[in-house]
Scaffold this active site. Structure first.
Site, PDB file in Angstrom:
ATOM      1  N   LYS A  77      -4.071   5.983  -9.094  1.00 32.37           N
ATOM      2  CA  LYS A  77      -5.164   5.859 -10.060  1.00 32.37           C
ATOM      3  C   LYS A  77      -6.073   7.159 -10.405  1.00 32.37           C
ATOM      4  O   LYS A  77      -6.373   7.357 -11.330  1.00 32.37           O
ATOM      5  CB  LYS A  77      -6.269   4.736  -9.624  1.00 32.37           C
ATOM      6  CG  LYS A  77      -6.004   3.303  -9.508  1.00 32.37           C
ATOM      7  CD  LYS A  77      -5.360   2.915 -10.986  1.00 32.37           C
ATOM      8  CE  LYS A  77      -4.980   1.415 -11.085  1.00 32.37           C
ATOM      9  NZ  LYS A  77      -4.437   1.002 -12.310  1.00 32.37           N
ATOM     10  N   TYR A 113      -2.708   3.490  -3.824  1.00 30.93           N
ATOM     11  CA  TYR A 113      -3.548   2.899  -4.994  1.00 30.93           C
ATOM     12  C   TYR A 113      -4.408   3.956  -5.247  1.00 30.93           C
ATOM     13  O   TYR A 113      -4.637   4.409  -6.277  1.00 30.93           O
ATOM     14  CB  TYR A 113      -4.121   1.526  -4.630  1.00 30.93           C
ATOM     15  CG  TYR A 113      -4.908   0.982  -5.745  1.00 30.93           C
ATOM     16  CD1 TYR A 113      -4.424   0.366  -6.759  1.00 30.93           C
ATOM     17  CD2 TYR A 113      -6.218   1.026  -5.643  1.00 30.93           C
ATOM     18  CE1 TYR A 113      -4.887  -0.344  -7.811  1.00 30.93           C
ATOM     19  CE2 TYR A 113      -6.983   0.422  -6.604  1.00 30.93           C
ATOM     20  CZ  TYR A 113      -6.125  -0.212  -7.845  1.00 30.93           C
ATOM     21  OH  TYR A 113      -6.829  -0.824  -8.811  1.00 30.93           O
TER      22      TYR A 113
END
Length: 303
Positions: free
Chosen positions: A162, A158
């Site tokens: 991002k 993640y």
């Protein structure tokens, strides 16, 4: 005060069946935009459309998992077929597969990267192709995260996705400027299904959901932690003509807090005639560039 009016604009919001995405879509519609709702859950997408139309807005749904080029093209086609154009692409869809590094599988990593990073890329690429053909500019608003800005335990996949999204925004701001298209990332902190799993936030989120008890100032101001609706105004601003001069930025929002994140930059330098050997670096590190190392990780909430 500047009036933000999106009348005549058409927006796609991925992952907008619930949570932050739904708040974004409802805010955009309330400002006058026609919205394409996207979700993998057909019932959630239909309910989102119902909520928006019940409030007098315009919305249609496109049920498709983001990631592939075909899905991105379907979303753009839905906007054009339904409303004749596309002005705003908001990429919000996401999934989590949290594991510490040594327990994270290839599938855990690939699934998150496929939806967040590749899904953002394919959706924005398809949107920009349409916006450039229209020749009237446009707005790209993507979802970043504090994890992508600082790293976060158990979120290799993640955080990497991002961070990649933030880097793409900086690149797109340069590439799209001539076409009048801006690209910015929203860095939200809000009460969602994901943050509800964080022990320090959980009781406050549950009290908000079950009893309507407002989040305390210690969260709203101290931590910049609020509701999904608190974040939506930033997305609507970035989708509007009022933000024409804003591009390539990572903007944080949550609760009562609005912030601008810095971009990576050199914070300390040292020089050595003839270059640096390993021994020279070892000697110089603690008294030059390594004297004040950068922090990492999201700070623990102080409540």
């Amino acid at each position: 005060m500047t009036h933000v009016d999106l009348s005549g604009k058409v927006a796609v919001v991925t992952g907008s069946g619930r949570g932050l995405g739904l708040a974004y879509a409802r805010s955009l519609a309330a400002a006058g935009a026609a919205v394409v709702i996207n979700d993998v859950d057909a019932d959630a997408a239909a309910e989102a459309v119902r909520l928006i139309t019940a409030d007098g807005g315009r919305a249609v749904a496109e049920v498709v998992p983001v990631g592939s080029t075909e899905a991105a093209q379907a979303l753009v086609a839905r906007a054009v077929d339904s409303y004749g154009r596309l002005d705003v692409m908001v990429t919000n869809a996401g999934v989590l597969r949290d594991r510490v590094l040594w327990k994270m599988t290839d599938e855990d990593f690939d699934t998150v990267v496929e939806v967040h990073l590749r899904g953002t890329f394919t959706c924005v690429r398809a949107a920009v192709e349409r916006m450039r053909a229209q020749g009237e500019g446009g707005r790209v608003v993507v979802a970043g995260s504090p994890a992508g800005q600082r790293g976060n335990f158990g979120q290799t996949n993640y955080a990497a996705a991002k961070a990649g999204i933030a880097a793409m925004v900086r690149t797109w701001a340069m590439e799209l400027a001539k076409a009048g298209i801006t690209a910015n990332a929203v860095i939200p902190v809000a009460a969602t299904a994901m943050t509800k799993t964080i022990p320090v936030f959980a009781p406050h989120v549950e009290a908000l959901e079950k009893d309507g008890i407002a989040l305390p100032d210690g969260l709203r101001k101290g931590e910049g932690f609020g509701t999904a609706e608190d974040v939506a105004g930033l997305v609507t601003f970035l989708a509007s003509d009022a933000s024409a001069g804003v591009t390539g930025q990572c903007v944080g929002i949550g609760g009562d807090k609005l912030a601008l994140w810095s971009h990576p930059r050199e914070v300390s330098v040292a020089y050595a005639d003839g270059g640096w050997s390993a021994e020279a670096i070892a000697a110089a590190w603690p008294v030059t560039v390594g004297r004040t190392p950068e922090t990492f990780g999201i700070p623990a909430p102080q409540l």
